[in-house]
Design a protein around this motif. Structure first.
Motif, PDB file in Angstrom:
ATOM      1  N   VAL A  37       8.677 -10.056 -24.658  1.00  0.00           N
ATOM      2  CA  VAL A  37       7.454  -9.800 -23.886  1.00  0.00           C
ATOM      3  C   VAL A  37       7.519  -8.409 -23.264  1.00  0.00           C
ATOM      4  O   VAL A  37       6.543  -7.641 -23.301  1.00  0.00           O
ATOM      5  CB  VAL A  37       7.266 -10.879 -22.803  1.00  0.00           C
ATOM      6  CG1 VAL A  37       6.131 -10.490 -21.851  1.00  0.00           C
ATOM      7  CG2 VAL A  37       6.971 -12.229 -23.440  1.00  0.00           C
ATOM      8  N   LEU A  38       8.688  -8.064 -22.691  1.00  0.00           N
ATOM      9  CA  LEU A  38       8.847  -6.732 -22.107  1.00  0.00           C
ATOM     10  C   LEU A  38       8.693  -5.652 -23.170  1.00  0.00           C
ATOM     11  O   LEU A  38       8.061  -4.608 -22.927  1.00  0.00           O
ATOM     12  CB  LEU A  38      10.217  -6.608 -21.439  1.00  0.00           C
ATOM     13  CG  LEU A  38      10.475  -7.490 -20.224  1.00  0.00           C
ATOM     14  CD1 LEU A  38      11.859  -7.210 -19.657  1.00  0.00           C
ATOM     15  CD2 LEU A  38       9.419  -7.271 -19.143  1.00  0.00           C
ATOM     16  N   MET A  39       9.247  -5.898 -24.344  1.00  0.00           N
ATOM     17  CA  MET A  39       9.121  -4.917 -25.423  1.00  0.00           C
ATOM     18  C   MET A  39       7.669  -4.717 -25.822  1.00  0.00           C
ATOM     19  O   MET A  39       7.238  -3.579 -26.093  1.00  0.00           O
ATOM     20  CB  MET A  39       9.946  -5.372 -26.630  1.00  0.00           C
ATOM     21  CG  MET A  39      11.447  -5.249 -26.443  1.00  0.00           C
ATOM     22  SD  MET A  39      12.348  -5.848 -27.891  1.00  0.00           S
ATOM     23  CE  MET A  39      11.769  -4.698 -29.149  1.00  0.00           C
ATOM     24  N   ALA A  40       6.923  -5.791 -25.862  1.00  0.00           N
ATOM     25  CA  ALA A  40       5.507  -5.683 -26.209  1.00  0.00           C
ATOM     26  C   ALA A  40       4.754  -4.862 -25.161  1.00  0.00           C
ATOM     27  O   ALA A  40       3.883  -4.045 -25.499  1.00  0.00           O
ATOM     28  CB  ALA A  40       4.894  -7.080 -26.335  1.00  0.00           C
ATOM     29  N   LEU A  41       5.105  -5.062 -23.891  1.00  0.00           N
ATOM     30  CA  LEU A  41       4.431  -4.343 -22.811  1.00  0.00           C
ATOM     31  C   LEU A  41       4.817  -2.865 -22.789  1.00  0.00           C
ATOM     32  O   LEU A  41       4.004  -2.000 -22.446  1.00  0.00           O
ATOM     33  CB  LEU A  41       4.765  -4.985 -21.465  1.00  0.00           C
ATOM     34  CG  LEU A  41       4.232  -6.407 -21.239  1.00  0.00           C
ATOM     35  CD1 LEU A  41       4.784  -6.979 -19.936  1.00  0.00           C
ATOM     36  CD2 LEU A  41       2.705  -6.419 -21.206  1.00  0.00           C
ATOM     37  N   TRP A  43       6.124  -1.055 -25.439  1.00  0.00           N
ATOM     38  CA  TRP A  43       6.393  -0.644 -26.811  1.00  0.00           C
ATOM     39  C   TRP A  43       6.337   0.876 -26.999  1.00  0.00           C
ATOM     40  O   TRP A  43       7.203   1.469 -27.645  1.00  0.00           O
ATOM     41  CB  TRP A  43       5.410  -1.324 -27.757  1.00  0.00           C
ATOM     42  CG  TRP A  43       5.707  -1.058 -29.202  1.00  0.00           C
ATOM     43  CD1 TRP A  43       5.139  -0.105 -30.003  1.00  0.00           C
ATOM     44  CD2 TRP A  43       6.685  -1.721 -30.011  1.00  0.00           C
ATOM     45  NE1 TRP A  43       5.671  -0.146 -31.261  1.00  0.00           N
ATOM     46  CE2 TRP A  43       6.628  -1.138 -31.300  1.00  0.00           C
ATOM     47  CE3 TRP A  43       7.576  -2.761 -29.784  1.00  0.00           C
ATOM     48  CZ2 TRP A  43       7.437  -1.547 -32.348  1.00  0.00           C
ATOM     49  CZ3 TRP A  43       8.386  -3.180 -30.824  1.00  0.00           C
ATOM     50  CH2 TRP A  43       8.323  -2.583 -32.085  1.00  0.00           C
ATOM     51  N   ASN A  44       5.329   1.519 -26.437  1.00  0.00           N
ATOM     52  CA  ASN A  44       5.148   2.955 -26.647  1.00  0.00           C
ATOM     53  C   ASN A  44       6.231   3.789 -25.964  1.00  0.00           C
ATOM     54  O   ASN A  44       6.396   4.974 -26.281  1.00  0.00           O
ATOM     55  CB  ASN A  44       3.773   3.399 -26.148  1.00  0.00           C
ATOM     56  CG  ASN A  44       2.653   2.841 -26.999  1.00  0.00           C
ATOM     57  OD1 ASN A  44       2.846   2.580 -28.195  1.00  0.00           O
ATOM     58  ND2 ASN A  44       1.490   2.632 -26.407  1.00  0.00           N
ATOM     59  N   GLN A  45       6.957   3.198 -25.023  1.00  0.00           N
ATOM     60  CA  GLN A  45       7.995   3.933 -24.299  1.00  0.00           C
ATOM     61  C   GLN A  45       9.396   3.692 -24.871  1.00  0.00           C
ATOM     62  O   GLN A  45      10.324   4.433 -24.540  1.00  0.00           O
ATOM     63  CB  GLN A  45       7.979   3.536 -22.822  1.00  0.00           C
ATOM     64  CG  GLN A  45       6.692   3.926 -22.100  1.00  0.00           C
ATOM     65  CD  GLN A  45       6.600   3.288 -20.733  1.00  0.00           C
ATOM     66  OE1 GLN A  45       6.355   2.096 -20.594  1.00  0.00           O
ATOM     67  NE2 GLN A  45       6.833   4.091 -19.700  1.00  0.00           N
ATOM     68  N   LEU A  46       9.543   2.686 -25.715  1.00  0.00           N
ATOM     69  CA  LEU A  46      10.851   2.359 -26.256  1.00  0.00           C
ATOM     70  C   LEU A  46      11.295   3.408 -27.275  1.00  0.00           C
ATOM     71  O   LEU A  46      10.493   3.895 -28.063  1.00  0.00           O
ATOM     72  CB  LEU A  46      10.823   0.976 -26.913  1.00  0.00           C
ATOM     73  CG  LEU A  46      10.557  -0.211 -25.978  1.00  0.00           C
ATOM     74  CD1 LEU A  46      10.461  -1.503 -26.788  1.00  0.00           C
ATOM     75  CD2 LEU A  46      11.644  -0.335 -24.920  1.00  0.00           C
ATOM     76  N   VAL A  47      12.586   3.710 -27.260  1.00  0.00           N
ATOM     77  CA  VAL A  47      13.135   4.724 -28.160  1.00  0.00           C
ATOM     78  C   VAL A  47      13.560   4.115 -29.490  1.00  0.00           C
ATOM     79  O   VAL A  47      13.371   4.717 -30.545  1.00  0.00           O
ATOM     80  CB  VAL A  47      14.324   5.446 -27.494  1.00  0.00           C
ATOM     81  CG1 VAL A  47      14.941   6.464 -28.439  1.00  0.00           C
ATOM     82  CG2 VAL A  47      13.886   6.116 -26.198  1.00  0.00           C
ATOM     83  N   MET A  52      16.043  -3.054 -31.998  1.00  0.00           N
ATOM     84  CA  MET A  52      16.007  -4.085 -30.958  1.00  0.00           C
ATOM     85  C   MET A  52      15.383  -5.375 -31.500  1.00  0.00           C
ATOM     86  O   MET A  52      15.858  -6.477 -31.234  1.00  0.00           O
ATOM     87  CB  MET A  52      15.231  -3.579 -29.750  1.00  0.00           C
ATOM     88  CG  MET A  52      15.921  -2.424 -29.020  1.00  0.00           C
ATOM     89  SD  MET A  52      14.882  -1.656 -27.753  1.00  0.00           S
ATOM     90  CE  MET A  52      14.813  -2.984 -26.537  1.00  0.00           C
ATOM     91  N   LEU A  53      14.316  -5.229 -32.274  1.00  0.00           N
ATOM     92  CA  LEU A  53      13.687  -6.401 -32.884  1.00  0.00           C
ATOM     93  C   LEU A  53      14.629  -7.080 -33.879  1.00  0.00           C
ATOM     94  O   LEU A  53      14.745  -8.316 -33.904  1.00  0.00           O
ATOM     95  CB  LEU A  53      12.395  -6.000 -33.583  1.00  0.00           C
ATOM     96  CG  LEU A  53      11.170  -5.737 -32.703  1.00  0.00           C
ATOM     97  CD1 LEU A  53      10.009  -5.265 -33.565  1.00  0.00           C
ATOM     98  CD2 LEU A  53      10.776  -6.995 -31.929  1.00  0.00           C
ATOM     99  N   ALA A  57      16.093 -10.903 -33.841  1.00  0.00           N
ATOM    100  CA  ALA A  57      15.937 -11.797 -34.992  1.00  0.00           C
ATOM    101  C   ALA A  57      17.293 -12.349 -35.419  1.00  0.00           C
ATOM    102  O   ALA A  57      17.428 -13.535 -35.737  1.00  0.00           O
ATOM    103  CB  ALA A  57      15.261 -11.058 -36.143  1.00  0.00           C
ATOM    104  N   GLY A  58      18.317 -11.481 -35.413  1.00  0.00           N
ATOM    105  CA  GLY A  58      19.653 -11.932 -35.771  1.00  0.00           C
ATOM    106  C   GLY A  58      20.212 -12.940 -34.787  1.00  0.00           C
ATOM    107  O   GLY A  58      20.866 -13.910 -35.182  1.00  0.00           O
ATOM    108  N   ALA A  59      19.966 -12.726 -33.501  1.00  0.00           N
ATOM    109  CA  ALA A  59      20.453 -13.652 -32.476  1.00  0.00           C
ATOM    110  C   ALA A  59      19.824 -15.027 -32.636  1.00  0.00           C
ATOM    111  O   ALA A  59      20.507 -16.060 -32.556  1.00  0.00           O
ATOM    112  CB  ALA A  59      20.169 -13.091 -31.086  1.00  0.00           C
ATOM    113  N   VAL A  60      18.508 -15.055 -32.866  1.00  0.00           N
ATOM    114  CA  VAL A  60      17.817 -16.335 -33.047  1.00  0.00           C
ATOM    115  C   VAL A  60      18.286 -17.016 -34.337  1.00  0.00           C
ATOM    116  O   VAL A  60      18.554 -18.226 -34.349  1.00  0.00           O
ATOM    117  CB  VAL A  60      16.290 -16.117 -33.079  1.00  0.00           C
ATOM    118  CG1 VAL A  60      15.576 -17.411 -33.463  1.00  0.00           C
ATOM    119  CG2 VAL A  60      15.803 -15.631 -31.718  1.00  0.00           C
TER     120      VAL A  60
END
Length: 332
Positions: A37-41, A43-47, A52-53, A57-60
């Motif tokens: 949710v934080l990543m979606a909020l 998204w434009n600031q993430l490097v 990360m996605l 996915a690997g963790a799940v």
């Protein structure tokens, strides 16, 4: 005394675990969803959003696969795999907090200022300078390096001696880590080794703590680990630092906090053979956190209280959830 301490885990719960996820696995999924949710909020600031996605996915996928393996071959060994795998992934989740807060305004100048007001100096600067003998350096580096071995020791002790409480211990430990990570995401404090490197130790020694704003958005330079170079544990601490340390996660100290959680779990077990060495290593850990300049002294002190709070909170959550689970089974 804890009334739940030696309460046997009912067989209905063990059967329930065979068909469903354990609470510690739900903790992984909840934290994954929260950070998504934080990543979606943001998204434009993430490097590095794509890695990360993929990591999430690997963790799940790993969580679900290990649960399916346990369902197919339920045993103590497949259960311990379910516990050990997410513990091993903590090394990935930790630097991930940097990816989520690197674009935030750094707060080290505030915490360094509080440190100066509390102690009249910077213990992270003074301690390693005044106590640099090889013996002290190696003892404290041993304490700091013992972090993950302590977690492993407690996990396998529960596996061997209190298997019926292994899932409980795993939930408390993993839940504590994820609560610390939530704090780190919203509290961007890098710690002395990064902040001192950014502004210069001369200014720090004079009590000058400039605001460096977004400096850590694209800087990860740090001071070398202080102490007696050439020592085994000094070398190991330097190696682990180079492998996964990032300018994040300084306040409160999760090293101290998680060590306190482990101590409470060891105390709960009533095993002096487990509690005593963990106590010694935790004391060394406490001083080591600011001796090697990973934390301010106030970070270590806060870790004592936050770790204790997390232990009792998560313990209560676990037993309430188990009580609700058993009531559901009885009604069905």
């Amino acid at each position: 005394m804890d009334n739940n301490r030696y309460r046997p885990i009912p067989r209905q719960k063990e059967e329930k675990e065979k068909s469903g996820l354990c609470l510690f696995e739900w903790a992984i999924l909840v934290y994954t969803a929260f950070t998504l949710v934080l990543m979606a909020l943001w998204w434009n600031q993430l490097v590095n959003p794509v890695p990360m996605l993929l990591g999430r996915a690997g963790a799940v996928a790993a969580t679900v696969c290990l649960w399916l393996v346990y369902r197919r071959w339920p045993s103590r060994w497949t259960m311990v795999l379910r516990v050990v795998a997410p513990l091993c992934m903590l090394g990935w989740w930790y630097p991930d907090t940097y990816e989520l807060n690197r674009f935030a305004l750094n707060l080290d100048h505030v915490f360094a200022g509080i440190e100066q007001q509390c102690f009249g100096c910077q213990p992270a600067l003074v301690l390693s300078r005044d106590y640099s003998s090889p013996v002290i350096s190696e003892l404290l580096c041993l304490g700091y390096f013992s972090y993950f071995p302590m977690i492993a020791a407690l996990t396998f002790w529960y596996f061997l001696k209190r298997y019926e409480r292994l899932a409980y211990a795993a939930f408390v430990v993993l839940g504590s880590f994820f609560l610390f990570y939530v704090i780190f995401i919203f509290l961007p404090v890098a710690g002395p080794q990064f902040y001192y490197a950014a502004v210069g130790t001369d200014q720090i020694a004079q009590g000058v703590f400039p605001d460096i704003g977004h400096y850590f958005l694209d800087h990860q330079e740090s001071l070398p680990i202080p102490g007696a170079e050439g020592g085994l544990f000094h070398h190991l601490v330097q190696f682990t630092h180079n492998a996964g340390e990032r300018p994040t996660a300084a306040f409160p100290s999760s090293h101290v906090g998680i060590s306190v959680v482990l101590l409470w779990l060891a105390w709960e077990s009533r095993s002096k053979w487990l509690f005593t060495p963990l106590l010694v290593l935790t004391v060394l850990m406490f001083f080591a956190t600011f001796y090697i300049q990973a934390h301010y002294a106030i970070d270590a002190i806060a870790g004592l209280f936050v770790g204790t709070l997390m232990y009792f909170l998560l313990k209560k959550v676990y037993w309430k959830a188990m009580s609700h689970c058993l009531q559901t089974i009885k009604l069905s």
